[in-house]
Design a protein around this motif. Structure first.
Motif, short mmCIF file in Angstrom:
data_model
loop_
_atom_site.label_atom_id
_atom_site.label_comp_id
_atom_site.label_asym_id
_atom_site.label_seq_id
_atom_site.Cartn_x
_atom_site.Cartn_y
_atom_site.Cartn_z
N ASP A 28 -0.12 -76.42 18.74
CA ASP A 28 -0.21 -76.29 20.20
C ASP A 28 -1.68 -76.23 20.59
OD1 ASP A 28 0.94 -75.89 22.84
OD2 ASP A 28 0.17 -73.85 22.72
N ARG A 30 -4.14 -75.60 24.23
CA ARG A 30 -4.15 -75.30 25.67
C ARG A 30 -5.52 -74.78 26.06
NH1 ARG A 30 -1.88 -71.76 22.62
NH2 ARG A 30 -2.26 -69.54 22.81
N ASP A 41 -3.28 -73.32 18.35
CA ASP A 41 -2.38 -72.67 17.41
C ASP A 41 -2.15 -73.67 16.29
OD1 ASP A 41 -2.08 -70.31 18.91
OD2 ASP A 41 -0.55 -71.26 20.16
N THR A 43 -0.65 -75.07 12.48
CA THR A 43 0.64 -75.08 11.78
C THR A 43 0.71 -74.02 10.69
OG1 THR A 43 -0.19 -76.82 10.32
CG2 THR A 43 1.09 -77.52 12.25
N THR A 47 -4.78 -69.02 14.70
CA THR A 47 -5.20 -69.44 16.04
C THR A 47 -6.71 -69.57 16.04
OG1 THR A 47 -3.32 -68.33 17.08
CG2 THR A 47 -5.19 -68.83 18.49
#
Length: 135
Positions: A28, A30, A41, A43, A47
């Motif tokens: 992810d 953002r 984020d 895998t 983070t």
């Protein structure tokens, strides 16, 4: 010849499988406007956050443009369509935010107490010493 090609394809598929298991990838991505950070984020459960203005091509990007980040492929890269900017996740984790020339320019702009003190000392002596030309 066909056997060699099949072997090459099999080897390439295996290399891809190894990369997917071992290389960090984005699950992810953002932009957090309040923190002014991109949040990745990964895998592997980690983070990673970084200031997007460090990336070559995003120096002047608006919050809206930064929020339009896309994950490329299997998570190996990030893309900002409006700015036509692509970066690799592994590169980001390694601290690579642009081309070699861009990174050298950014490093030269770093501000530290030691660099500021050296600049003041050189200024008091009349500035940076001239390079000698040997003929």
């Amino acid at each position: 010849m066909a056997d060699l090609t099949d072997a090459q394809i099999d080897a390439a598929l295996e290399r891809g499988n190894v990369l997917e298991r071992t290389e960090p990838r984005a699950a992810d991505a953002r932009y957090d406007q309040h923190l002014r950070r991109m949040i990745l984020d990964l895998t592997n459960g980690c983070t990673f956050a970084f200031p997007p203005h460090l990336i070559q091509g995003l120096e002047e990007a608006s919050d809206e443009e930064l929020a339009e980040v896309e994950i490329l492929g299997s998570g190996f890269g990030l893309h900002w369509e409006e700015r036509d900017v692509d970066v690799s996740v592994l590169g980001l984790l390694s601290g690579i935010f642009g081309t070699r020339a861009y990174m050298a320019r950014i490093a030269g702009q770093s501000k530290s107490p030691a660099k500021a003190a050296a600049a003041r000392r050189n200024g008091a002596k009349g500035g940076r010493p001239r390079k000698s030309v040997e003929g």
